[in-house]
Design an enzyme around this catalytic site. Structure first.
Site, PDB file in Angstrom:
ATOM      1  N   SER A  25       0.826  -1.190   0.000  1.00 30.36           N
ATOM      2  CA  SER A  25       0.000   0.000   0.000  1.00 30.36           C
ATOM      3  C   SER A  25       0.872   1.255   0.000  1.00 30.36           C
ATOM      4  CB  SER A  25      -0.889  -0.030   1.238  1.00 30.36           C
ATOM      5  OG  SER A  25      -1.759   1.048   1.200  1.00 30.36           O
ATOM      6  N   GLY A  26       0.586   2.155  -0.937  1.00 27.07           N
ATOM      7  CA  GLY A  26       1.321   3.415  -1.000  1.00 27.07           C
ATOM      8  C   GLY A  26       2.580   3.345  -1.834  1.00 27.07           C
ATOM      9  N   THR A  84      -1.560   2.572  -7.931  1.00 26.57           N
ATOM     10  CA  THR A  84      -2.645   3.298  -8.568  1.00 26.57           C
ATOM     11  C   THR A  84      -2.097   4.379  -9.499  1.00 26.57           C
ATOM     12  OG1 THR A  84      -3.988   2.857  -6.645  1.00 26.57           O
ATOM     13  CG2 THR A  84      -4.754   4.576  -8.114  1.00 26.57           C
ATOM     14  N   ASN A 113      -0.988   5.278   3.131  1.00 29.10           N
ATOM     15  CA  ASN A 113      -1.179   6.001   1.871  1.00 29.10           C
ATOM     16  C   ASN A 113      -2.387   6.922   2.023  1.00 29.10           C
ATOM     17  OD1 ASN A 113      -1.633   6.829  -0.738  1.00 29.10           O
ATOM     18  ND2 ASN A 113      -1.714   4.761  -1.624  1.00 29.10           N
ATOM     19  N   SER A 120      -5.295   5.531  -0.444  1.00 32.21           N
ATOM     20  CA  SER A 120      -5.166   4.084  -0.551  1.00 32.21           C
ATOM     21  C   SER A 120      -6.424   3.474  -1.169  1.00 32.21           C
ATOM     22  CB  SER A 120      -4.949   3.511   0.845  1.00 32.21           C
ATOM     23  OG  SER A 120      -4.786   2.127   0.759  1.00 32.21           O
ATOM     24  N   SER A 121      -6.207   2.599  -2.135  1.00 29.00           N
ATOM     25  CA  SER A 121      -7.362   1.938  -2.755  1.00 29.00           C
ATOM     26  C   SER A 121      -7.860   0.892  -1.772  1.00 29.00           C
ATOM     27  CB  SER A 121      -6.944   1.262  -4.053  1.00 29.00           C
ATOM     28  OG  SER A 121      -6.039   2.070  -4.760  1.00 29.00           O
ATOM     29  N   GLY A 167      -2.294  -3.709  -2.123  1.00 29.01           N
ATOM     30  CA  GLY A 167      -1.013  -4.367  -1.874  1.00 29.01           C
ATOM     31  C   GLY A 167      -0.979  -4.979  -0.488  1.00 29.01           C
ATOM     32  N   GLU A 218      -0.486  -5.702   3.141  1.00 27.65           N
ATOM     33  CA  GLU A 218      -0.693  -4.735   4.216  1.00 27.65           C
ATOM     34  C   GLU A 218      -0.379  -5.333   5.588  1.00 27.65           C
ATOM     35  OE1 GLU A 218      -4.118  -1.562   2.855  1.00 27.65           O
ATOM     36  OE2 GLU A 218      -4.662  -3.117   4.281  1.00 27.65           O
TER      37      GLU A 218
HETATM   38  N1  LIG Z   1       5.408   7.818 -10.106  1.00 27.91           N
HETATM   39  C1  LIG Z   1       5.160   8.622  -9.068  1.00 27.91           C
HETATM   40  N2  LIG Z   1       5.630   9.869  -9.073  1.00 27.91           N
HETATM   41  C2  LIG Z   1       5.381  10.691  -8.060  1.00 27.91           C
HETATM   42  N3  LIG Z   1       4.676  10.355  -6.967  1.00 27.91           N
HETATM   43  C3  LIG Z   1       4.170   9.107  -6.889  1.00 27.91           C
HETATM   44  C4  LIG Z   1       4.392   8.180  -7.940  1.00 27.91           C
HETATM   45  N4  LIG Z   1       3.791   7.031  -7.590  1.00 27.91           N
HETATM   46  C5  LIG Z   1       3.215   7.246  -6.378  1.00 27.91           C
HETATM   47  N5  LIG Z   1       3.433   8.487  -5.954  1.00 27.91           N
HETATM   48  C6  LIG Z   1       2.984   9.091  -4.673  1.00 27.91           C
HETATM   49  O1  LIG Z   1       2.646   8.056  -3.789  1.00 27.91           O
HETATM   50  C7  LIG Z   1       1.291   8.135  -3.406  1.00 27.91           C
HETATM   51  C8  LIG Z   1       0.695   6.768  -3.276  1.00 27.91           C
HETATM   52  O2  LIG Z   1       0.604   6.164  -4.539  1.00 27.91           O
HETATM   53  P1  LIG Z   1      -0.570   5.140  -4.895  1.00 27.91           P
HETATM   54  O3  LIG Z   1      -0.425   4.856  -6.333  1.00 27.91           O
HETATM   55  O4  LIG Z   1      -1.863   5.637  -4.445  1.00 27.91           O
HETATM   56  O5  LIG Z   1      -0.143   3.891  -4.077  1.00 27.91           O
HETATM   57  P2  LIG Z   1      -0.853   2.460  -4.057  1.00 27.91           P
HETATM   58  O6  LIG Z   1      -1.937   2.478  -5.073  1.00 27.91           O
HETATM   59  O7  LIG Z   1       0.238   1.533  -4.390  1.00 27.91           O
HETATM   60  O8  LIG Z   1      -1.322   2.292  -2.698  1.00 27.91           O
HETATM   61  C9  LIG Z   1       0.630   8.949  -4.451  1.00 27.91           C
HETATM   62  O9  LIG Z   1      -0.463   9.632  -3.938  1.00 27.91           O
HETATM   63  C10 LIG Z   1       1.747   9.900  -4.857  1.00 27.91           C
HETATM   64  O10 LIG Z   1       1.818  10.990  -3.981  1.00 27.91           O
HETATM   65 MG   LIG Z   2      -3.860   2.198  -4.824  1.00 27.51          MG
END
Ligand SMILES: Nc1ncnc2c1ncn2[C@@H]1O[C@H](COP(=O)(O)OP(=O)(O)O)[C@@H](O)[C@H]1O
Ligand SMILES: [Mg+2]
Length: 1088
Positions: A121-122, A126, A171, A174-175, A398, A400
């Site tokens: 997660s985070g 996404t 996060n 977080s989804s 992811g 957790e």
């Molecule tokens: N490629 C990236 N570039 C910049 N910031 C990112 C990137 N990927 C993730 N982040 C940062 O990390 C945070 C969490 O990403 P997210 O995709 O929501 O994580 P997950 O879906 O894996 O839980 C995002 O809100 C963003 O601030």
């Molecule tokens: Mg996500």
């Protein structure tokens, strides 16, 4: 700024492109890591790259991404363009490269693909899936029709995130559901539709959040961002603090989240995805009703049963859902128990009522979420029956690990186990298949297979899920504790399972009695099986004091004793929070009577959500875990039938800080994500493999035999090339289509050699190219020159030809004209004649006679001009005469007049005349001084007109005697010195005779009757014509002068005659001839 950014991007390309920069930016593909089994080397490379903002690295075709927690300028349109249609390994690793490669493989092979995005997660899953979607939206061909599908796919994201994402400790976004999205492409490669599958929404979040976490975004968005009218309509106040479902976490406001802006985005997105006004109204009615439901407070009656009196919150729920208040109230406080034949209404305790209320809130929200996904699917659906290929995007929660992990974490982590299993199978499978296809022997790899954990969870009859279901479904009092006992019974010896009871002393300290611990592939996770009832005291300022009480082992809802203790307390506000355990969550019980109530709802969405459910079936619905298990199996099937691509997301640090690389955290993720294993599999035999064509294409300059072209089979070319490079036999293998290289160092040596060679080559190519250009230029110039020359020659030749043709014509005409020149003017000869005429006139102009006297030099005219010539001749003469006449003086005129007289008398009569013409006449030949004074005195009065010396011949004997002849006005005198020898009165002058020859003898014939008088006078005068002309003028004797042919007779004296004979001879002389005649011989003149 823009320029700087662009430069940065370009800089990145250069930096990565040059292998000499390997030390600084690390390698871009882990398979080329020499010490591939070393985790430290692996992390070192990741870290090196991360510090240069290179967040992507490959393991073969798998993409590792490290969350930078900052905006990088690598997602621009320009970057997308760079990656479009480019060979995977040619550019620095990028999520776009992977997306593009998947897309092109799909197009080329016409099969289905999926991109599995995993990571805890985070970690950025996404975000990665959004980047991929954006890339397809920009890079795929498009029509306006498709644009709307594309828009819907893009905007569906913020809507789903609003309803399905929440801030967690890990996060901020977080989804809280799993998402699998198919993007459908038609044969042309257009994105024509989409479909979303959602997995297990974490519904428990609606009613309860851990400390530091939030409810789903949409609640805050509505409360914070909703327009006044709307809030009023929904009975809401613009303050999250009012809603107990929103304030448990005490962090309603998060700096990284702008609920007001997000609200606008969502509102806007809803209209894009075909939501009409009533849908929207109903949807927000539901969200509001959940919030109101959370605020519904129960009171205990005397028996301890829950009551709801005049609850305003309840009224709002009733209004918003369109359900009768009474019915609703009954549904929330009673449970209908069906005994064999009749139904009994059983009242709830307060705790029980709270549980039922929460269950209803979760159910409404969860079903609405499903409805939402369906609705979005409807709007993205492509109804064309034509064949389509898909790229699936799996962005699922992811792995957790929280401080307290519950049923949800169990499901989520199980899901991750399943995906890891799938990943292992697919990777190994594809690796093995590749070796097989290439005809290379498979070398087995040691790696951890997590199948054992999957089995532990899901195995039929023996797995944790089965045990849980059994416990849920069995008759009698089943509790979380009985479930735990069953687990211990069945899994007791499993190496990946442990509980408080099963553990040794040391571990036991870390476990509660209600916990069990699984050793996941990603690490240990302790799950809290039992539910909890928290009784909290809400103090002013929103702080809640919580008193956690585990639910009793025997009955879940018999804890009201604690409760009643608190309700009677004097604190202002009592919060009761019921956290269900595994059994309740798995059952996800919603009592049938409340479902029936919902079915009566006037809210269309609620009615729809509850209508389709297992209304009358007596069978118990499938448990949550079973549902989840089967949906995961379904997902596995979906994925197994497609070609996989992997994105592995790593968290760089726990505190979401940009630029921080937490070694321990990353190392842990690298480990549990199995990246080392994956690398090991990829490197099992050979680190590097490439199609012969590509390999040869790149390295052919390194061998003279393959440079610049290898004409034969690529594989043979590669063999020759690597032999030349000195590859040892065990360093590489030749597959069917690819070369396999065992160690990266071999490749690097080759690459370095190539780097060196490239520079040399570049200058050589440059030189060659320059030469080539020069030659080309020269050739072009020469060609141009030749061309111009040819053209010019052509022009000249054509001109020459024309001229010749013209000349031929002219000449022909000339000749014809010449031939017919005598004829009358015709077209044939007219030009010739004109020419002749002009020519003649031109010549004539230059050759005109210059004097009047020139009577001969007149150009002979051509026949056509005879007449004109004559006229011209006359004209010319006249002109000359006129000019001459105008030019003469009075003297000349007098002279001419005299000469004219001479001409009349002598012309064509006397031989010497022509010579005389040019001799000018003079006034006199003897000046008066030369005349004797006496004579002068005698004759002066008669006025002397002319004097000339003469020779007088005696009439008898013809003796010559020099004398002067003087002509006066009246008479001519022959004078000898002082004596006038003879005076001839003009009146007595009968005539004057001269011969026709050229002599100069003049004979004066004088009338005389008197014998005493002298006879005729014979004289010789050199100026014969002058004398006689003067005489004829002075004496008016023109007619008296005769030119006589033959001899001339004269009177010597009256009656006596003398004769003068004339002849021509060699020499002129005068003498007395034998016959007594005077003989005059003169030279013959030429003219005659
Ligand atoms: N490629 C990236 N570039 C910049 N910031 C990112 C990137 N990927 C993730 N982040 C940062 O990390 C945070 C969490 O990403 P997210 O995709 O929501 O994580 P997950 O879906 O894996 O839980 C995002 O809100 C963003 O601030
Ligand atoms: Mg996500």
């Amino acid at each position: 700024m823009q320029g700087h950014k662009a430069q940065g991007a370009q800089g990145q390309l250069d930096m990565e492109g040059a292998l000499t920069a390997r030390d600084r930016v690390g390698i871009q593909d882990f398979v080329l890591l020499d010490t591939h089994t070393s985790e430290t080397a692996f992390l070192g490379n990741l870290k090196k790259r991360f510090s240069e903002d290179l967040i992507y690295t490959y393991i073969g075709t798998l993409l590792v991404s490290v969350n930078p927690y900052k905006e990088l300028d690598i997602y621009s349109k320009k970057q997308m363009d760079i990656y479009m249609g480019v060979n995977f390994f040619e550019l620095p690793p990028h999520i776009y490269a992977l997306a593009d490669n998947a897309y092109h493989t799909m197009m080329a092979e016409a099969n289905n693909h999926f991109i599995l995005i995993s990571g805890e997660s985070g970690a950025g899953k996404t975000e990665a899936s959004k980047k991929i979607l954006q890339y397809y939206a920009v890079s795929c061909p498009s029509t306006t029709l498709l644009d709307s599908v594309r828009d819907r796919m893009l905007v569906s994201n913020p809507v789903l995130e609003a309803f399905g994402n929440a801030k967690t400790l890990k996060n901020d976004n977080s989804s809280r559901f799993g998402k699998y999205m198919d993007i459908q492409f038609d044969i042309q490669g257009d994105a024509v539709g989409g479909h979303i599958l959602s997995y297990l929404l974490e519904k428990s979040r609606v009613v309860h959040q851990n400390h530091g976490e939030r409810n789903f975004h949409i609640f805050y968005q509505l409360v914070e961002g909703g327009e006044e009218d709307l809030l009023h309509q929904l009975g809401l106040e613009s303050n999250c603090q009012h809603y107990s479902y929103l304030v448990q976490d005490e962090c309603a406001n998060v700096t990284s989240i702008n609920d007001k802006n997000d609200w606008k985005t969502v509102r806007n997105a809803l209209s894009v995805i075909d939501f009409d006004e009533s849908d929207i109204q109903h949807l927000f009615g539901i969200i509001a009703s959940v919030l109101h439901l959370g605020n519904v407070q129960f009171e205990a009656d005397s028996k301890g049963y829950a009551t709801l009196n005049k609850n305003t919150e309840l009224r709002w729920v009733s209004t918003l859902l369109g359900i009768n208040v009474q019915v609703l109230q009954e549904g929330l406080t009673y449970r209908k128990i069906e005994a064999k034949t009749d139904e009994v209404l059983s009242p709830f305790t307060v705790d029980h009522a709270i549980y039922a209320r929460n269950a209803l809130a979760k159910a409404i929200y969860g079903r609405t979420f499903t409805w939402l996904v369906n609705k979005i699917n409807d709007s993205m659906e492509n109804k064309e029956p034509s064949r389509k290929t898909v790229i699936g995007l799996l962005d699922i929660y992811g792995f957790e690990v929280f401080y307290v992990n519950s049923f949800e974490q169990f499901c989520i982590n199980y899901c991750n186990e399943k995906l890891q299993q799938l990943f292992i199978q697919l990777t190994l499978k594809s690796e093995q298949e590749e070796y097989e296809a290439e005809g290379i022997g498979w070398e087995p790899v040691q790696f951890f297979n997590n199948k054992i954990i999957c089995d532990l969870v899901e195995e039929k009859h023996r797995g944790i899920i089965s045990v849980l279901d059994e416990e849920c479904l069995r008759p009698g009092e089943a509790t979380d504790f009985t479930f735990l006992e069953k687990l211990e019974e069945k899994m007791g010896s499993h190496p990946h399972f442990i509980t408080h009871k099963l553990s040794d002393k040391k571990i036991r300290k870390t476990l509660d009695r209600g916990d069990f611990r699984l050793l996941h592939y990603a690490g240990e996770v302790t799950y809290c099986v039992v539910g909890k009832v928290s009784h909290g005291l809400r103090l002013n300022g929103g702080i809640t004091l919580l008193l956690n009480v585990p639910t009793c082992p025997t009955s879940r809802f018999h804890c009201h004793s604690h409760m009643s203790l608190l309700t009677h307390h004097s604190f202002s506000h009592v919060v009761v929070c019921v956290i269900p355990g595994f059994i309740d969550k798995n059952n996800d019980m919603l009592y049938r009577n409340i479902k029936d109530v919902m079915r009566q709802s006037k809210n269309a969405i609620v009615r729809e959500c509850f209508a389709s459910t297992e209304s009358d079936s007596r069978r118990r619905p499938e448990t949550v875990a079973s549902q989840f298990k089967s949906s995961l199996l379904g997902l596995t099937d979906i994925l197994m039938s497609k070609e996989p691509w992997y994105v592995r997301c790593l968290k760089s640090n726990e505190s979401k800080q940009p630029g921080r690389f937490d070694d321990v955290l990353v190392r842990h993720q690298v480990k549990y994500l199995g990246l080392m294993e994956h690398l090991r599999v990829r490197r099992a035999g050979f680190a590097y493999r490439r199609r012969y064509e590509l390999f040869l294409q790149r390295y052919k300059p390194l061998c003279p035999a393959t440079w610049p072209h290898w004409r034969g089979v690529a594989a043979e070319g590669v063999e020759v090339l690597v032999q030349h490079l000195g590859y040892l036999p065990d360093e590489y293998k030749m597959g069917r289509t690819k070369i396999f290289i065992r160690h990266p160092r071999t490749l690097f040596a080759t690459e370095d050699a190539f780097e060196v060679c490239k520079h040399k080559l570049a200058s050589r190519i440059q030189a060659q190219y320059k030469g080539y250009r020069q030659k080309g230029e020269f050739r072009r110039q020469k060609e141009a020159a030749t061309k111009i020359e040819t053209c010019w020659r052509g022009v000249q030749a054509r001109k020459e030809k024309e001229r010749r043709q013209w000349a031929v014509k002219v000449i022909k005409k000339f000749i014809k004209g010449y031939m017919t020149r005598g004829e009358a003017k015709t077209t044939d000869n007219s030009e010739y004649l004109a020419f002749v005429r002009q020519n003649y006139l031109n010549r004539l102009k230059d050759n005109l006679p210059k004097t009047v006297l020139d009577k001969i030099s007149w150009l002979t005219p051509p026949p056509v001009l005879t007449e004109a010539s004559a006229i011209l001749r006359q004209l010319h003469m006249r002109v000359m005469v006129t000019r001459y006449v105008r030019g003469i003086t009075a003297q000349q005129k007098a002279q001419l007049q005299l000469k004219g007289i001479t001409s009349v008398i002598f012309k064509d009569k006397k031989d010497s005349y022509p010579q005389s013409v040019s001799q000018p006449f003079v006034d006199t030949r003897i000046s008066e001084q030369d005349i004797n004074m006496k004579v002068l005195q005698m004759i002066r009065h008669e006025r002397i007109k002319y004097s000339v010396p003469v020779v007088k011949y005696d009439r008898n004997g013809f003796k010559p005697r020099p004398r002067q002849l003087i002509l006066t006005q009246t008479a001519a005198y022959v004078v000898d010195e002082a004596k006038i020898k003879q005076k001839v009165q003009y009146t007595t002058l009968k005539g004057v005779s001269v011969s026709t020859l050229s002599d100069s003898i003049i004979i004066f014939h004088i009338a005389s009757e008197d014998v005493k008088q002298k006879g005729d006078l014979v004289i010789q005068c050199d100026h014969l014509f002058e004398v006689l002309t003067k005489l004829s003028v002075v004496a008016n004797k023109q007619s008296a002068i005769n030119v006589v042919q033959g001899s001339i007779s004269f009177q010597i004296q009256a009656g006596k005659e003398g004769i003068v004979d004339f002849s021509s001879g060699q020499e002129s002389m005068v003498y007395k001839d034998k016959n007594g005649h005077l003989m005059v011989v003169s030279t013959r003149t030429k003219a005659r």
